[in-house]
Scaffold this motif. Structure first.
Motif, PDB file in Angstrom:
ATOM      1  N   LYS A   7      52.883  34.389  23.133  1.00  0.00           N
ATOM      2  CA  LYS A   7      51.658  35.117  23.435  1.00  0.00           C
ATOM      3  C   LYS A   7      50.577  34.155  23.942  1.00  0.00           C
ATOM      4  CE  LYS A   7      53.009  39.240  22.215  1.00  0.00           C
ATOM      5  NZ  LYS A   7      53.118  40.336  23.218  1.00  0.00           N
ATOM      6  N   LEU A   8      49.681  34.686  24.778  1.00  0.00           N
ATOM      7  CA  LEU A   8      48.647  33.853  25.385  1.00  0.00           C
ATOM      8  C   LEU A   8      47.485  33.570  24.433  1.00  0.00           C
ATOM      9  CD1 LEU A   8      48.497  35.469  28.946  1.00  0.00           C
ATOM     10  CD2 LEU A   8      49.395  33.208  28.367  1.00  0.00           C
ATOM     11  N   GLN A   9      47.221  34.471  23.499  1.00  0.00           N
ATOM     12  CA  GLN A   9      46.017  34.343  22.679  1.00  0.00           C
ATOM     13  C   GLN A   9      45.926  33.007  21.926  1.00  0.00           C
ATOM     14  OE1 GLN A   9      44.748  37.824  20.515  1.00  0.00           O
ATOM     15  NE2 GLN A   9      43.911  36.606  18.840  1.00  0.00           N
ATOM     16  N   PRO A  10      46.997  32.550  21.236  1.00  0.00           N
ATOM     17  CA  PRO A  10      46.880  31.265  20.533  1.00  0.00           C
ATOM     18  C   PRO A  10      46.691  30.079  21.476  1.00  0.00           C
ATOM     19  CG  PRO A  10      48.769  32.534  19.741  1.00  0.00           C
ATOM     20  CD  PRO A  10      48.302  33.188  20.987  1.00  0.00           C
ATOM     21  N   LEU A  11      47.086  30.243  22.732  1.00  0.00           N
ATOM     22  CA  LEU A  11      47.039  29.136  23.689  1.00  0.00           C
ATOM     23  C   LEU A  11      45.738  29.094  24.476  1.00  0.00           C
ATOM     24  CD1 LEU A  11      50.678  29.550  25.074  1.00  0.00           C
ATOM     25  CD2 LEU A  11      49.915  27.993  23.271  1.00  0.00           C
ATOM     26  N   LEU A  12      45.172  30.272  24.786  1.00  0.00           N
ATOM     27  CA  LEU A  12      43.990  30.327  25.652  1.00  0.00           C
ATOM     28  C   LEU A  12      42.749  30.859  24.940  1.00  0.00           C
ATOM     29  CD1 LEU A  12      45.659  31.801  28.880  1.00  0.00           C
ATOM     30  CD2 LEU A  12      45.186  29.402  28.369  1.00  0.00           C
ATOM     31  N   GLY A  13      42.909  31.347  23.724  1.00  0.00           N
ATOM     32  CA  GLY A  13      41.770  31.922  23.017  1.00  0.00           C
ATOM     33  C   GLY A  13      41.722  33.425  23.181  1.00  0.00           C
ATOM     34  N   LYS A  14      41.112  34.084  22.190  1.00  0.00           N
ATOM     35  CA  LYS A  14      41.114  35.550  22.175  1.00  0.00           C
ATOM     36  C   LYS A  14      40.353  36.156  23.353  1.00  0.00           C
ATOM     37  CE  LYS A  14      40.336  39.507  19.106  1.00  0.00           C
ATOM     38  NZ  LYS A  14      39.929  40.378  20.201  1.00  0.00           N
ATOM     39  N   LYS A  15      39.181  35.632  23.669  1.00  0.00           N
ATOM     40  CA  LYS A  15      38.359  36.221  24.728  1.00  0.00           C
ATOM     41  C   LYS A  15      39.090  36.195  26.065  1.00  0.00           C
ATOM     42  CE  LYS A  15      33.822  35.898  26.958  1.00  0.00           C
ATOM     43  NZ  LYS A  15      32.526  35.172  27.015  1.00  0.00           N
ATOM     44  N   THR A  16      39.655  35.030  26.396  1.00  0.00           N
ATOM     45  CA  THR A  16      40.371  34.901  27.664  1.00  0.00           C
ATOM     46  C   THR A  16      41.629  35.757  27.664  1.00  0.00           C
ATOM     47  OG1 THR A  16      39.556  32.653  27.983  1.00  0.00           O
ATOM     48  CG2 THR A  16      41.529  33.289  29.208  1.00  0.00           C
ATOM     49  N   ALA A  17      42.391  35.725  26.557  1.00  0.00           N
ATOM     50  CA  ALA A  17      43.625  36.515  26.475  1.00  0.00           C
ATOM     51  C   ALA A  17      43.328  38.006  26.600  1.00  0.00           C
ATOM     52  CB  ALA A  17      44.344  36.226  25.166  1.00  0.00           C
ATOM     53  N   ASP A  18      42.240  38.460  25.985  1.00  0.00           N
ATOM     54  CA  ASP A  18      41.866  39.873  26.075  1.00  0.00           C
ATOM     55  C   ASP A  18      41.521  40.251  27.513  1.00  0.00           C
ATOM     56  OD1 ASP A  18      42.282  40.199  23.409  1.00  0.00           O
ATOM     57  OD2 ASP A  18      40.161  40.204  22.833  1.00  0.00           O
ATOM     58  N   ALA A  19      40.825  39.347  28.220  1.00  0.00           N
ATOM     59  CA  ALA A  19      40.465  39.620  29.613  1.00  0.00           C
ATOM     60  C   ALA A  19      41.707  39.709  30.492  1.00  0.00           C
ATOM     61  CB  ALA A  19      39.531  38.533  30.139  1.00  0.00           C
ATOM     62  N   LEU A  20      42.675  38.824  30.259  1.00  0.00           N
ATOM     63  CA  LEU A  20      43.914  38.845  31.040  1.00  0.00           C
ATOM     64  C   LEU A  20      44.712  40.119  30.759  1.00  0.00           C
ATOM     65  CD1 LEU A  20      44.999  35.112  30.634  1.00  0.00           C
ATOM     66  CD2 LEU A  20      44.374  36.236  32.782  1.00  0.00           C
ATOM     67  N   GLU A  21      44.708  40.545  29.485  1.00  0.00           N
ATOM     68  CA  GLU A  21      45.469  41.749  29.148  1.00  0.00           C
ATOM     69  C   GLU A  21      44.768  43.007  29.651  1.00  0.00           C
ATOM     70  OE1 GLU A  21      47.528  44.014  25.314  1.00  0.00           O
ATOM     71  OE2 GLU A  21      46.244  42.254  24.982  1.00  0.00           O
ATOM     72  N   THR A  22      43.467  43.087  29.443  1.00  0.00           N
ATOM     73  CA  THR A  22      42.723  44.278  29.862  1.00  0.00           C
ATOM     74  C   THR A  22      42.706  44.431  31.377  1.00  0.00           C
ATOM     75  OG1 THR A  22      41.295  44.084  27.917  1.00  0.00           O
ATOM     76  CG2 THR A  22      40.503  45.476  29.729  1.00  0.00           C
ATOM     77  N   GLY A  23      42.455  43.329  32.067  1.00  0.00           N
ATOM     78  CA  GLY A  23      42.311  43.411  33.516  1.00  0.00           C
ATOM     79  C   GLY A  23      43.611  43.441  34.279  1.00  0.00           C
ATOM     80  N   LEU A  24      44.635  42.738  33.755  1.00  0.00           N
ATOM     81  CA  LEU A  24      45.861  42.568  34.539  1.00  0.00           C
ATOM     82  C   LEU A  24      47.138  42.885  33.772  1.00  0.00           C
ATOM     83  CD1 LEU A  24      44.749  39.183  36.109  1.00  0.00           C
ATOM     84  CD2 LEU A  24      44.844  41.379  37.303  1.00  0.00           C
ATOM     85  N   GLY A  25      47.018  43.196  32.483  1.00  0.00           N
ATOM     86  CA  GLY A  25      48.206  43.506  31.708  1.00  0.00           C
ATOM     87  C   GLY A  25      49.063  42.303  31.387  1.00  0.00           C
ATOM     88  N   LEU A  26      48.483  41.099  31.419  1.00  0.00           N
ATOM     89  CA  LEU A  26      49.228  39.866  31.150  1.00  0.00           C
ATOM     90  C   LEU A  26      49.056  39.480  29.692  1.00  0.00           C
ATOM     91  CD1 LEU A  26      48.059  37.854  34.323  1.00  0.00           C
ATOM     92  CD2 LEU A  26      50.009  39.415  34.105  1.00  0.00           C
TER      93      LEU A  26
END
Length: 718
Positions: A7-26
């Motif tokens: 998962k991206l969250q532990p690597l990039l941080g929650k705020k960034t991971a949430d933006a990637l998931e919300t905006g692009l589904g990543l």
């Protein structure tokens, strides 16, 4: 060890991971690493502003020409207006509130920056409202913008391309790479492909155009091979259950029908008819796609195939996407067959069968009789919508399924019908009037054999298409209305097609100058009260009760209605030879292939057809160029290729139908025909030797990674 599945969250941080998931589904490392740049900007090379499309979310590299703050007139507060340029064209920027002060301070004349936002139009100018921007300066120590190549990623309002670039850079620095390449080494050497890890690093952080090209080749092969492996497995699985052999019978209903034809079949109809007949005689289930121009005679080919099945003691089912079209098919098939469709009736021919219509809107008595005809086998040909594939419908002996305009039918529905037999699969013939480029046929329809009808039968009249540019030449619209009156005066009829119905809330646009799309209800009212006053005008749209729709179509077919104002519900199959003119309102809101389909509703009789593309779009825009292309040619195959060039190819695997993001991110159906063809051959060889890919775990994993279960399911059911 960091893998694709982490998962991206532990690597990039929650705020960034949430933006990637919300905006692009990543959500995972693999998702982000396979989110490839859509293009590369060379540092200092400005974007061509003239090529920007209205309503498109863009990233532009440009130079600030001027920037100034002023007091707003309509409300309190200040706004900042800026103009950026690529040296030849200009793009206007508008900022309100706090961003207005930031823009005024940072966007000094001569500054070069990246700007991201949605393109709108205001007072004839292209405009971005509240665009995000990133100034390109040499002081950005360690920034990705110090690269010679600036990757421009598919972005969203939640996250911009430069943020994505920094996320990828951060991820690549800690990524452990690929433990084992999914492509066997000998295969990579044979095709001249680099390793997957090298390809992924190079595609995001390239040092040269050559490096980009080599990385793209490898990643395109991954996608092409994954798709073709899934399709090859589908083709292999389709032969697991036999189909009923429907042998041709001398002296049967098909021979009787052919003997009565008042015209000669075209060479194409004869050739394709022979292919279909041969397929039907085999116990290998036919899975054939019949594509052909509007009016090329696909229904005749399908009817002759259905009669061959009837001769063999089997039933045929024809699926239509709408009840209007199903009812029309039932009527036209009955009329074409004459007494050959009157089995059990006085005056019926000796070898007659029965055509039965089954739709969801039938009353209880009609439905009961239709179901009885189907289960007893009295109905040799059954026509209907999805109601045919409900569990309560039992066929006596289903041998052939004909699906009309398959792209309008849900994949699950088609799969349910083709699997109706307990021990046998019925043969399947899919028809579409949308010409399909070869690369699309090899991917989306890769488990189907493809036949094409390119010539039109004799008796079809020419269709002239004209763009009506209302913005530059408003008087042309009055002339268009006059032409409709002239055609009606000659005894002919007309269609007006509108983008929406009118009883719904119009979609809101960020562009204040862009009015809502014209509606059926408003246009019908305007015509009746104004330029076409006195003519009999009716409306038709998908939300009308089925009996009302059918009544309107019957009245129009009987020339009891002069003008039919409709949505695209008339796009396919509607056949009224007396209709000679069509005006498509807000034609710029329709796709190229859709416009071609719509105009095929006129010119179906002895009188020539006229299609008017009414638009307010200005000349010299990409949208107007599309309309001019439709105006210039009647070749649907040429327009299909153009449509492919203009579409987002990533949607081609049916993301819209499956509800998932597409697996095609790098492969271009327009430019990579050779790769797709080679991958198809390679995939077939692998699957012939190893159907379940048990001996190729890397390839099996690649299929699973690039084609999620839902997308693979979509492909298998198409």
């Amino acid at each position: 060890m960091i893998s694709f599945d982490d998962k991206l969250q532990p690597l990039l941080g929650k705020k960034t991971a949430d933006a990637l998931e919300t905006g692009l589904g990543l959500t995972t490392v693999g998702d982000l690493l396979r989110h490839y740049p859509r293009r590369y900007d060379e540092r200092g090379k400005l974007t061509d502003i003239r090529s920007l499309e209205i309503d498109e979310h863009v990233t532009v590299q440009a130079e600030v020409r001027k920037c100034q703050k002023r007091q707003m007139k309509a409300r309190r507060g200040q706004m900042t207006e800026a103009v950026i340029t690529d040296g030849t064209s200009e793009l206007h920027l508008v900022f309100f509130g706090k961003p207005a002060f930031v823009a005024e301070q940072e966007l000094l004349p001569g500054t070069r920056a990246l700007f991201a936002g949605k393109v709108g139009r205001y007072r004839q100018n292209l405009q971005l409202v509240h665009p995000a921007f990133e100034v390109l300066t040499a002081e950005q120590d360690g920034s990705s913008f110090l690269q010679a190549f600036l990757p421009v990623y598919p972005a969203s309002q939640h996250i911009n391309t430069w943020n994505i670039a920094n996320c990828v850079k951060q991820l690549l620095e800690i990524w452990d790479g690929v433990p084992e390449d999914p492509l066997p080494e000998d295969f990579r050497l044979e095709q001249g492909l680099i390793g997957l890890e090298d390809a992924l690093r190079s595609i995001h952080r390239p040092e040269s155009w050559a490096q980009i090209s080599v990385a793209q080749l490898r990643l395109k092969w991954d996608e092409a091979l994954a798709v073709q492996l899934a399709l090859a497995q589908r083709r292999k699985a389709s032969t697991a259950r036999p189909a009923p052999a429907c042998a041709r019978r001398s002296g049967g209903i098909l021979d009787a029908f052919d003997a009565r034809l008042p015209f000669t079949l075209t060479a194409g109809q004869v050739e394709v008819g022979e292919q279909v007949a041969s397929d039907l005689e085999s116990t290998v289930p036919m899975n054939r796609l019949l594509q052909g121009e509007v009016g090329s005679g696909k229904t005749m080919v399908a009817l002759r195939a259905m009669l061959q099945a009837v001769d063999a003691g089997r039933q045929s089912a024809m699926l239509a996407p709408t009840e209007v079209l199903a009812a029309q098919h039932a009527r036209s098939l009955t009329e074409m067959l004459g007494d050959l469709a009157q089995a059990g009736q006085l005056g019926g021919a000796e070898d007659a069968t029965r055509v039965t219509l089954l739709t969801g809107s039938m009353n209880t008595a009609q439905r009961r009789q239709a179901l009885l005809d189907i289960v007893t086998g009295e109905a040799g040909i059954v026509v209907g919508t999805h109601a045919i594939i409900q569990e309560k419908v039992e066929f006596h002996s289903l041998g052939l399924v004909v699906v009309d305009e398959q792209h309008r039918f849900g994949v699950e529905q088609r799969a349910a019908l083709s699997a109706r037999g307990e021990r046998e699969n019925p043969h399947v013939l899919v028809m579409t009037a949308t010409p399909i480029p070869r690369t699309v046929a090899m991917t989306v329809y890769g488990d189907l054999e493809v036949s094409a009808l390119r010539e039109l039968p004799g008796g079809r009249s020419p269709i002239k298409t004209s763009v009506v540019p209302v913005r530059e030449k408003p008087a042309w619209l009055d002339r268009a209305f006059a032409r409709v009156r002239e055609e009606v005066a000659k005894g002919h009829q007309a269609y007006f097609v509108c983008p929406r119905i009118g009883d719904e809330e119009p979609a809101k646009s960020e562009d204040e100058d862009k009015r809502p799309a014209l509606s059926v209800i408003d246009v019908a009212t305007m015509l009746a009260q104004g330029p076409l006053r006195g003519l009999r005008i009716e409306i038709l749209h998908g939300r009308m009760p089925p009996d009302e729709k059918d009544a309107v179509m019957r009245a129009f077919a009987a020339n009891e209605v002069h003008v039919l104002v409709a949505t695209t519900v008339i796009e396919v199959g509607v056949n009224v030879p007396n209709a000679t003119v069509m005006a498509i309102m807000d034609a710029d809101r329709f796709g190229v292939s859709q416009l071609h389909q719509l105009r095929g509703r006129v010119g179906r009789g002895s009188a020539p057809g006229l299609c008017l593309l009414v638009t307010e779009m200005p000349e010299m825009t990409a949208t107007m160029e599309r309309l001019r292309a439709v105006e210039s040619t009647l070749d649907g195959f040429e327009l299909a290729q153009l449509d492919l060039e203009l579409r987002r190819e990533g949607d081609i695997l049916g993301a819209a139908q499956s509800g998932r993001r597409s697996g095609l991110k790098m492969l271009s159906l327009l430019r990579d025909e050779d790769i797709i063809a080679d991958a198809r051959t390679a995939a077939q060889q692998v699957v012939d030797a190893d159907p379940d890919l048990a001996e190729h775990p890397g390839l099996a994993g690649m299929v699973a990674t690039l084609l999620t279960e839902e997308r693979a399911d979509f492909l298998e059911k198409t």
